[in-house]
Write a protein that holds these residues in place. Structure first.
Motif, mmCIF file in Angstrom:
data_model
loop_
_atom_site.group_PDB
_atom_site.id
_atom_site.type_symbol
_atom_site.label_atom_id
_atom_site.label_comp_id
_atom_site.label_asym_id
_atom_site.label_seq_id
_atom_site.Cartn_x
_atom_site.Cartn_y
_atom_site.Cartn_z
ATOM 1 N N PRO A 94 0.544 -1.505 0.200
ATOM 2 C CA PRO A 94 0.132 -0.041 0.256
ATOM 3 C C PRO A 94 0.609 1.419 -0.308
ATOM 4 N N ILE A 95 1.767 1.704 0.723
ATOM 5 C CA ILE A 95 3.310 2.167 0.709
ATOM 6 C C ILE A 95 2.955 2.422 -0.514
ATOM 7 N N ASP A 149 -8.311 1.617 5.251
ATOM 8 C CA ASP A 149 -8.221 0.445 5.199
ATOM 9 C C ASP A 149 -7.064 0.168 3.810
ATOM 10 N N ALA A 150 -6.072 0.059 3.588
ATOM 11 C CA ALA A 150 -4.679 -0.054 2.803
ATOM 12 C C ALA A 150 -4.028 -0.621 3.974
ATOM 13 N N PHE A 151 -3.579 1.163 4.762
ATOM 14 C CA PHE A 151 -3.248 0.379 5.873
ATOM 15 C C PHE A 151 -3.019 -0.397 6.682
ATOM 16 N N GLY A 158 2.729 -6.453 7.578
ATOM 17 C CA GLY A 158 3.713 -6.572 7.896
ATOM 18 C C GLY A 158 4.539 -5.661 6.637
ATOM 19 N N LYS A 159 3.507 -4.515 6.393
ATOM 20 C CA LYS A 159 4.477 -3.856 4.768
ATOM 21 C C LYS A 159 4.049 -2.547 5.371
ATOM 22 N N VAL A 160 3.326 -1.709 6.899
ATOM 23 C CA VAL A 160 3.440 -0.725 7.074
ATOM 24 C C VAL A 160 4.201 -0.909 8.937
ATOM 25 N N ARG A 161 4.571 0.322 9.165
ATOM 26 C CA ARG A 161 4.947 -0.048 10.519
ATOM 27 C C ARG A 161 3.592 -0.140 11.611
ATOM 28 N N LEU A 204 5.543 8.906 3.380
ATOM 29 C CA LEU A 204 4.626 7.890 2.965
ATOM 30 C C LEU A 204 5.932 7.438 2.930
ATOM 31 N N GLY A 205 7.015 6.966 3.012
ATOM 32 C CA GLY A 205 8.437 6.452 3.084
ATOM 33 C C GLY A 205 8.716 6.153 4.280
ATOM 34 N N SER A 206 8.592 6.738 5.163
ATOM 35 C CA SER A 206 8.911 6.593 6.607
ATOM 36 C C SER A 206 7.572 5.598 7.392
ATOM 37 N N LEU A 207 6.794 5.404 6.117
ATOM 38 C CA LEU A 207 5.487 4.794 7.707
ATOM 39 C C LEU A 207 5.870 3.219 7.112
ATOM 40 N N ARG A 208 6.622 2.606 6.366
ATOM 41 C CA ARG A 208 7.091 1.265 6.046
ATOM 42 C C ARG A 208 7.895 0.553 7.150
ATOM 43 N N ALA A 209 7.417 -0.546 7.005
ATOM 44 C CA ALA A 209 7.584 -1.158 7.763
ATOM 45 C C ALA A 209 9.517 -1.936 7.811
ATOM 46 N N ALA A 210 10.119 -2.103 9.548
ATOM 47 C CA ALA A 210 10.823 -2.451 9.117
ATOM 48 C C ALA A 210 11.639 -3.521 8.366
ATOM 49 N N GLY A 211 13.009 -3.726 7.548
ATOM 50 C CA GLY A 211 13.458 -4.459 7.382
ATOM 51 C C GLY A 211 12.719 -5.370 5.992
#
Length: 211
Positions: A94-95, A149-151, A158-161, A204-211
């Motif tokens: 989604p990000i 919903d996408a978040f 495991g794609k969003v923090r 938006l890039g900062s909302l990605r989950a680590a790894g």
């Protein structure tokens, strides 16, 4: 939400086809209202653009307000769906999808000059007409809801923090996006929106989950 999806005005006479007549009226109303505002657009201007008679208009819409309500529900609603809702459905990333949507926002001068058709009507008509206000609110609700919903789906994948509040962040993104579109419209300068797009992509890039 600039109107990047072109709404075509019927080029041939739609008088003998009721559905084409209705679509021609809505397309003409969209272009006229986007250019001049709802209050600044009279029915004669819409009729001339659509190439239909006043009788044909009243066959489909009781008055100018009814035409305006349908404009929000059907034409602007379609833009929201095609631009934001449908691309976000079942997005594996989604990000990445949101970044692509933001980056695809047009910077053409005409789009910048006229601004977002949804936000324009929100500013103009929400304080004046409850029918407009509730319909515009429904579009914003659907827009924010699709992002939220996408978040949530991205968090499950495991794609969003995990610490991201989906609805609060979605609301912030919609408000930020519309704010930059409005700044660009006021300045009549695409660079305002261009700058905003870069900052939104970074956020938006900062909302990605680590790894």
């Amino acid at each position: 939400m600039p109107a990047s999806k072109r709404v075509r005005v019927q080029e041939t006479s739609p008088r003998r086809d009721p559905e084409r007549t209705r679509k021609a009226l809505l397309a003409a109303a969209f272009h006229c209202v986007h250019r001049s505002g709802f209050q600044g657009t009279d029915l004669d201007t819409i009729l001339e653009a659509a190439g239909v008679t006043k009788g044909a208009l009243y066959h489909h819409f009781a008055n100018k307000e009814a035409l305006g309500y349908a404009l929000v529900d059907e034409v602007i609603g379609q833009i929201v769906r095609e631009r934001w809702l449908e691309p976000l459905q079942n997005a594996e990333d989604p990000i990445g999808r949101l970044i692509a949507i933001v980056q695809a926002t047009p910077l053409q001068q005409e789009e910048v000059e006229r601004g977002c058709p949804l936000n324009n009507l929100a500013q103009e008509m929400s304080p004046l007409d409850e029918g407009f206000r509730t319909r515009i609110a429904a579009q914003f609700h659907a827009w924010r809801g699709a992002i939220a919903d996408a978040f949530r789906d991205g968090q499950r994948r495991g794609k969003v923090r995990g610490d991201v509040d989906a609805m609060e962040t979605a609301t912030f993104l919609v408000a930020t996006f519309e704010g930059y579109v409005s700044l660009a419209k006021n300045a009549q300068d695409f660079r305002e929106l261009q700058s905003g797009k870069k900052l939104m992509v970074r956020y938006l890039g900062s909302l990605r989950a680590a790894g």
